[in-house]
Design a protein around this motif. Structure first.
Motif, PDB file in Angstrom:
ATOM      1  N   ASN A 310       0.827  -1.204   0.000  1.00 15.11           N
ATOM      2  CA  ASN A 310       0.000   0.000   0.000  1.00 15.11           C
ATOM      3  C   ASN A 310       0.863   1.258   0.000  1.00 15.11           C
ATOM      4  OD1 ASN A 310      -2.439  -1.245  -0.112  1.00 15.11           O
ATOM      5  ND2 ASN A 310      -2.902  -1.071   2.074  1.00 15.11           N
ATOM      6  N   ALA A 311       1.972   1.234   0.772  1.00 16.12           N
ATOM      7  CA  ALA A 311       2.859   2.400   0.796  1.00 16.12           C
ATOM      8  C   ALA A 311       3.458   2.663  -0.579  1.00 16.12           C
ATOM      9  CB  ALA A 311       3.966   2.183   1.835  1.00 16.12           C
ATOM     10  N   LEU A 312       3.756   1.596  -1.315  1.00 13.98           N
ATOM     11  CA  LEU A 312       4.300   1.758  -2.668  1.00 13.98           C
ATOM     12  C   LEU A 312       3.241   2.279  -3.636  1.00 13.98           C
ATOM     13  CD1 LEU A 312       6.457  -1.494  -2.912  1.00 13.98           C
ATOM     14  CD2 LEU A 312       7.310   0.855  -2.922  1.00 13.98           C
ATOM     15  N   LYS A 313       1.999   1.765  -3.502  1.00 14.48           N
ATOM     16  CA  LYS A 313       0.945   2.162  -4.442  1.00 14.48           C
ATOM     17  C   LYS A 313       0.486   3.590  -4.214  1.00 14.48           C
ATOM     18  CE  LYS A 313      -1.645  -1.472  -3.636  1.00 14.48           C
ATOM     19  NZ  LYS A 313      -2.792  -2.413  -3.691  1.00 14.48           N
ATOM     20  N   PHE A 314       0.476   4.033  -2.961  1.00 12.73           N
ATOM     21  CA  PHE A 314      -0.084   5.344  -2.649  1.00 12.73           C
ATOM     22  C   PHE A 314       1.005   6.331  -2.216  1.00 12.73           C
ATOM     23  CE2 PHE A 314      -3.438   2.200  -1.667  1.00 12.73           C
ATOM     24  CZ  PHE A 314      -4.329   2.551  -2.667  1.00 12.73           C
ATOM     25  N   GLY A 341       3.439   9.042   2.180  1.00 12.93           N
ATOM     26  CA  GLY A 341       2.661   9.038   0.955  1.00 12.93           C
ATOM     27  C   GLY A 341       1.545  10.067   0.954  1.00 12.93           C
ATOM     28  N   ILE A 342       0.503   9.770   0.163  1.00  7.85           N
ATOM     29  CA  ILE A 342      -0.586  10.732  -0.013  1.00  7.85           C
ATOM     30  C   ILE A 342      -1.523  10.765   1.187  1.00  7.85           C
ATOM     31  CG2 ILE A 342      -0.492  10.521  -2.517  1.00  7.85           C
ATOM     32  CD1 ILE A 342      -2.884   8.653  -2.387  1.00  7.85           C
ATOM     33  N   GLY A 343      -1.449   9.752   2.071  1.00  7.57           N
ATOM     34  CA  GLY A 343      -2.249   9.758   3.287  1.00  7.57           C
ATOM     35  C   GLY A 343      -3.696   9.345   3.063  1.00  7.57           C
ATOM     36  N   GLY A 369      -8.888  -3.864  -3.518  1.00  5.70           N
ATOM     37  CA  GLY A 369      -9.387  -3.344  -2.258  1.00  5.70           C
ATOM     38  C   GLY A 369      -9.541  -4.396  -1.181  1.00  5.70           C
ATOM     39  N   ILE A 370      -8.667  -5.403  -1.188  1.00 13.35           N
ATOM     40  CA  ILE A 370      -8.790  -6.488  -0.210  1.00 13.35           C
ATOM     41  C   ILE A 370      -7.574  -6.574   0.712  1.00 13.35           C
ATOM     42  CG2 ILE A 370      -7.682  -8.376  -1.467  1.00 13.35           C
ATOM     43  CD1 ILE A 370     -10.060 -10.114  -0.736  1.00 13.35           C
ATOM     44  N   GLY A 371      -6.509  -5.814   0.387  1.00 18.35           N
ATOM     45  CA  GLY A 371      -5.255  -5.926   1.133  1.00 18.35           C
ATOM     46  C   GLY A 371      -5.382  -5.609   2.611  1.00 18.35           C
ATOM     47  N   LEU A 372      -6.024  -4.460   2.944  1.00 19.18           N
ATOM     48  CA  LEU A 372      -6.159  -4.094   4.354  1.00 19.18           C
ATOM     49  C   LEU A 372      -7.160  -4.987   5.082  1.00 19.18           C
ATOM     50  CD1 LEU A 372      -5.991  -0.187   4.270  1.00 19.18           C
ATOM     51  CD2 LEU A 372      -4.288  -1.792   5.130  1.00 19.18           C
ATOM     52  N   ALA A 373      -8.138  -5.542   4.367  1.00 17.64           N
ATOM     53  CA  ALA A 373      -9.046  -6.507   4.990  1.00 17.64           C
ATOM     54  C   ALA A 373      -8.274  -7.743   5.444  1.00 17.64           C
ATOM     55  CB  ALA A 373     -10.156  -6.892   4.021  1.00 17.64           C
ATOM     56  N   VAL A 374      -7.303  -8.170   4.628  1.00 21.34           N
ATOM     57  CA  VAL A 374      -6.445  -9.294   5.018  1.00 21.34           C
ATOM     58  C   VAL A 374      -5.598  -8.908   6.233  1.00 21.34           C
ATOM     59  CG1 VAL A 374      -4.521 -10.749   4.294  1.00 21.34           C
ATOM     60  CG2 VAL A 374      -6.384 -10.269   2.705  1.00 21.34           C
TER      61      VAL A 374
END
Length: 413
Positions: A310-314, A341-343, A369-374
């Protein structure tokens, strides 16, 4: 010189008058022959006619009112003693005055003088003893009433507890039934995920392969620009569907009771960073000296991989900086992954943990949109919690807790 013996008769009379009890001596007919001073004083104070020469039995027999019963019983006792039927007669009776409650004890004995039988009648004031007895009796009655009341309350409470226990047992049975039903559904769901991850992958692969074949064989020849665009859309959706199946499989593989072991987070972090792709040349990742945790290595690896992804994507336009730090807090290790990142806006801090919820378009960041759910499931499976705050200087700070290596409940399986 030896002193002469004292006059016995004079001492006997003095001792007779010194007695605190009211004493009278009667002949065989009940006539009063002698009384002591206490008897005389009591008779004068109470207006009685029990003087020497009067017949005490006749006085008792003639008593009227509430004292009649006790007077008759005393007369019967005197006659029984004079007749030799009993050696001692005793009776405790009330003798209240207008100003106080009083109690006396009558005691009758017999002696023989000059061949004739005589009765000694003594009335002793036992008010203090009687009052103590009455107070003790009242106290016992009060205590018995309290014990009885408490016993009733305990019985009622016991009955209530039995009802509650029965309800709890019924609830426990119902919960066991629900758990069994849930286990069956989980097995069905696991079977469905297995089918989705294997059987669905194959038709998706074939669809993608045929779309690629059509595009490479006929692009710019027999198909117009619109057809080429449609084939491109088909290929993109096939890739998306295959990634979605893999994400769902990843989420389902987070076990409810993972096996636990002592884990060094800095070493695991270095492993995750080394495998991160794509890694910008100007990006930097660091890790503090974190306390060891007791966790499942595979699941925590997935947790750190998703957070770093997520840090890399955002990331923002500036060079990316990511840092993992943490401290011991009781039985837990509180970890924080910060980036510049963008926060994430505070109003979206909970929404991001919902499955398939996205704050940015798929074209901008990719993913389902499933990464943080995991991540949330991994942390909660370890008994911890996860939340998001704004990082100092911009960016995002993801907080999560994991059991410390010596956590009393973190024995694992």
């Amino acid at each position: 010189m030896t002193p002469s013996p004292a006059p016995t008769g004079r001492f006997a009379i003095a001792a007779f008058d010194a007695l605190s009890a009211n004493v009278a001596i009667l002949d065989e007919t009940g006539r009063i022959l002698a009384v002591n001073r206490a008897w005389t004083d009591f008779a004068l104070a109470n207006g009685g006619g029990e003087d020497v020469g009067s017949n005490y039995l006749a006085l008792c027999d003639g008593t009227q009112g509430e004292d009649q019963s006790d007077a008759c019983r005393i007369a019967q006792g005197i006659r029984a003693v004079l007749a030799g039927e009993v050696a001692l007669f005793e009776l405790e009776y009330p003798c209240h005055s207008p100003t106080e409650a009083r109690f006396f004890q009558a005691r009758v004995t017999c002696f023989v003088q000059d061949g004739a039988r005589h009765a000694v009648v003594a009335h002793e004031n036992v008010t203090r003893r009687k009052q103590a007895e009455l107070e003790l009796r009242a106290l016992n009655a009060t205590l018995e009433a309290r014990v009885e009341q408490r016993t009733r309350e305990l019985v009622a409470h016991q009955a209530e507890l039995e009802v509650k226990n029965a309800e709890l047992h019924a609830s426990h049975l119902a919960l066991e039934a629900k758990n069994a039903e849930l286990e069956d559904r989980n097995r069905d769901l696991a079977q469905f995920v297995y089918v989705a991850s294997h059987d669905l992958q194959e038709p998706l692969r074939i669809l993608g392969a045929y779309a690629d074949t059509l595009r490479h064989r006929y692009q710019g020849r027999q198909l117009d620009e619109r057809a080429d665009r449609y084939l491109g859309h088909i290929n993109d959706q096939v890739v998306r569907a295959r990634q979605l199946v893999r994400d769902v499989l990843t989420l389902s593989n987070v076990k409810a009771q993972p096996s636990l072991a002592t884990l060094a987070l800095p070493e695991l972090w270095d492993e995750v960073v080394s495998q991160a792709r794509p890694w910008p040349s100007d990006a930097q990742a660091s890790c503090a000296d974190l306390p060891p945790v007791r966790a499942n290595a595979a699941q925590v690896r997935q947790l750190l991989t998703n957070l770093l992804g997520n840090a890399l994507k955002f990331r923002a336009a500036r060079p990316l900086r990511v840092r993992l730090k943490g401290d011991r807090e009781g039985d837990w290790v509180h970890c924080v992954l910060e980036d510049n990142g963008i926060g994430i806006a505070p109003k979206h801090a909970e929404q991001v943990f919902v499955m398939f919820q996205r704050l940015h378009s798929r074209a901008a960041s990719g993913g389902n949109g499933i990464g943080l759910a995991v991540c949330q499931r991994v942390v909660e499976r370890h008994g911890g919690r996860i939340w998001i705050e704004a990082a100092d200087g911009g960016g995002t700070a993801v907080h999560f807790t994991l059991p410390a290596a010596d956590h009393p409940a973190g024995t694992g399986t």
